[in-house]
Design an enzyme around this catalytic site. Structure first.
Site, PDB file in Angstrom:
ATOM      1  N   SER A 251     -52.641 -15.709  59.026  1.00 54.94           N
ATOM      2  CA  SER A 251     -53.827 -15.867  60.058  1.00 54.94           C
ATOM      3  C   SER A 251     -54.023 -17.432  60.286  1.00 54.94           C
ATOM      4  O   SER A 251     -53.668 -18.157  59.723  1.00 54.94           O
ATOM      5  CB  SER A 251     -54.831 -14.946  59.819  1.00 54.94           C
ATOM      6  OG  SER A 251     -55.702 -15.636  58.693  1.00 54.94           O
ATOM      7  N   LYS A 252     -54.848 -17.628  61.202  1.00 51.14           N
ATOM      8  CA  LYS A 252     -55.384 -18.901  61.575  1.00 51.14           C
ATOM      9  C   LYS A 252     -56.095 -19.525  60.466  1.00 51.14           C
ATOM     10  O   LYS A 252     -55.836 -21.000  60.452  1.00 51.14           O
ATOM     11  CB  LYS A 252     -56.512 -18.920  62.885  1.00 51.14           C
ATOM     12  CG  LYS A 252     -55.775 -18.586  64.142  1.00 51.14           C
ATOM     13  CD  LYS A 252     -56.711 -18.633  65.232  1.00 51.14           C
ATOM     14  CE  LYS A 252     -56.120 -18.171  66.507  1.00 51.14           C
ATOM     15  NZ  LYS A 252     -56.716 -18.129  67.663  1.00 51.14           N
ATOM     16  N   ARG A 253     -56.663 -18.838  59.484  1.00 52.97           N
ATOM     17  CA  ARG A 253     -57.272 -19.751  58.347  1.00 52.97           C
ATOM     18  C   ARG A 253     -56.132 -20.349  57.417  1.00 52.97           C
ATOM     19  O   ARG A 253     -56.459 -21.300  56.612  1.00 52.97           O
ATOM     20  CB  ARG A 253     -57.928 -18.508  57.357  1.00 52.97           C
ATOM     21  CG  ARG A 253     -57.016 -17.574  56.623  1.00 52.97           C
ATOM     22  CD  ARG A 253     -58.154 -16.784  55.745  1.00 52.97           C
ATOM     23  NE  ARG A 253     -57.317 -15.811  55.085  1.00 52.97           N
ATOM     24  CZ  ARG A 253     -56.948 -14.649  55.496  1.00 52.97           C
ATOM     25  NH1 ARG A 253     -57.244 -14.331  56.760  1.00 52.97           N
ATOM     26  NH2 ARG A 253     -56.116 -13.776  54.954  1.00 52.97           N
ATOM     27  N   GLY A 255     -53.736 -22.102  58.838  1.00 53.84           N
ATOM     28  CA  GLY A 255     -53.439 -23.213  59.903  1.00 53.84           C
ATOM     29  C   GLY A 255     -52.587 -22.670  61.020  1.00 53.84           C
ATOM     30  O   GLY A 255     -52.983 -21.417  61.488  1.00 53.84           O
TER      31      GLY A 255
END
Length: 485
Positions: A251-253, A255
């Site tokens: 996920s975006k966490r 990167g």
């Protein structure tokens, strides 16, 4: 018969690396077996879908080099390839299922279903729809219809075991009691994912469905729909999910997750394709760097691992660096020059092509992403040099350094030829003549020429900059040293 596969993204976001990997596996399989790669846009979620996202998905696939044989902007014999243009087809298929007894109308209100679900949860039970509307008396149905009551359509799950052989996971079976009578058309007339995806796969003659592991639980529902529609189910291959370094779903966490973001960060499409192909698939042996041709010739669904794959950015960086190192210099210059221009390093008369190629050749052993070229090339393209504080502290503290640098400038000013061997001899001779270790003079010279503690080989840098610029920068350092308190 040559296989027909499809990639069917929803345009509710840009092309995610997980979707890109799924698209790549489908594309490799089609190319390996002379099949057809179909691109289909699942845009029935009108509120969340957008034309910009469709464009982003297409651009992402093009950047990766994944061309489609049927789909948007190309067409084909089995279109349309946007689900929003196929709604009448789904409603017709649903009506046919109702007429033949495979589905039925459900008049249950959302409030009733929510209350039943909450009551089941209170009892600690798993809730399933109780088939209330399957046995409604005809007079009650007539009354509901006359009142214009909203109605959904549910698929009538038969009492049977649904089994299939997944190419990745092997035999899988689901008991019917674990599958409720699922909705195939909502009360607002819109089809659910289950109906639309199966109708599309039937109409587009998809022979193999290659998709993520998160769809395994959907597969028995889809097989039942295929059979109810009188179609042979395709072969299924569910590929492992991509996890972040913490072993949780990417996920975006972790990167960047968008393919276009990796393009902006300076990754080469060939490296990205190579990296994605090896996330959950192995060609056998210890091969890692593989061209697209290698991947096509080696790809097989049987080589896909059943375990989840970890997205390792360090491995991607390494692989991208390897691709950069192997690029022809002329090709590398073509992709790097726009980055240099954006950084304001190519204003005025551009450097000769041969000189720029040599600069890139010297820099690329240290480069992992294309975007790094701009910062690394700055000292060689800028008019002036900025001395980094760390470089000043580490390499410019030698007593009487200004006189040593002046002596080197004088030596280089009349040096002929100005090549690497002659320059190296001049630097080392100057250091020896002045009672210095060669390393001390070399490090100070590096700061004079680049302002930094690290660079390509200093003798190569001197030759690259040339006699005039090298001497000027040495003189600039002397002025800097002389002005210090």
């Amino acid at each position: 018969m040559a296989p027909r596969v499809r990639f069917a993204p929803s345009p509710t976001g840009y092309l995610h690396v997980g979707g890109a990997r799924t698209a790549l596996f489908n594309w490799l399989f089609a190319r390996r077996h002379g099949g057809t790669f179909v691109l289909r846009i699942e845009d029935t979620d009108v509120e969340r879908s957008s034309a910009d996202m469709v464009t982003g998905i297409l651009d992402g696939l093009r950047w990766l080099g994944l061309d489609w044989d049927e789909g948007p902007e190309i067409g084909g014999a089995h279109g349309p390839y946007f689900q929003s243009a196929r709604l009448d087809r789904y409603r017709s298929a649903a009506a046919d299922l109702v007429e033949r007894g495979h589905a039925y109308y459900c008049y249950c209100t959302p409030e009733r279903l929510r209350d039943e679900r909450e009551q089941a949860e209170t009892r600690g039970e798993a809730w399933q729809y109780d088939r209330t509307c399957l046995s409604l008396p005809s007079e009650q149905i007539r009354a509901l219809e006359a009142a214009g009551a909203p109605r959904a359509i549910r698929f009538k799950v038969p009492t049977t075991t649904t089994a299939f052989t997944d190419i990745v996971h092997g035999p899988i079976a689901f008991e019917s009691r674990s599958i409720e009578d699922f909705v195939i058309v909502r009360s607002d007339g819109h089809p659910t994912y289950h109906l639309s995806v199966v109708v599309d796969d039937v109409d587009m003659r998809i022979s193999h469905v290659i998709r993520g592991d998160d769809h395994v639980s959907n597969t028995p529902k889809h097989i039942l729909l295929f059979e109810a529609l009188g179609a042979t189910p395709p072969v299924f291959a569910h590929v492992p999910l991509i996890l972040g370094s913490d072993k949780k779903r990417l996920s975006k966490r972790h990167g960047a997750t968008s393919v276009t973001e990796y393009e902006r960060q300076g990754y080469l499409p060939a490296a990205m394709v190579n990296f994605l192909a090896l996330l959950g698939w192995s060609p056998g042996g210890d091969r890692e760097l593989m061209t697209v041709r290698d991947l096509v010739e080696s790809f097989s669904l049987e080589g896909i691992s059943g375990g989840n794959a970890v997205f390792n950015t360090e491995k991607l960086d390494w692989m991208n660096g390897q691709y950069i190192a192997r690029m022809p210099l002329a090709e590398l210059a073509q992709v790097v020059q726009p980055l240099l221009a954006d950084a304001g390093l190519l204003s005025g008369t551009p450097p000769p092509a041969a000189w720029l190629h040599r600069l890139l050749e010297l820099l690329r052993p240290r480069v992992k992403r294309l975007t790094e070229f701009a910062e690394m090339a700055r000292p060689y393209l800028a008019d002036t040099v900025r001395y980094e504080p760390e470089a000043v502290e580490k390499h410019l503290a030698l007593p009487a350094l200004d006189t040593h640098i002046t002596a080197l400038a004088d030596r280089l000013r009349g040096l002929d030829p100005f090549d690497e061997a002659t320059v190296e001899a001049a630097v080392r001779d100057t250091a020896a003549a002045r009672g210095l270790k060669a390393g001390a003079l070399i490090h100070a010279t590096r700061v004079a020429l680049t302002g930094r503690t690290t660079s390509p080989g200093i003798f190569e840098v001197l030759v690259l900059l040339g006699r005039t610029r090298s001497v000027e920068r040495l003189e600039q350092l002397v002025a800097f040293l002389s002005a210090r308190p």
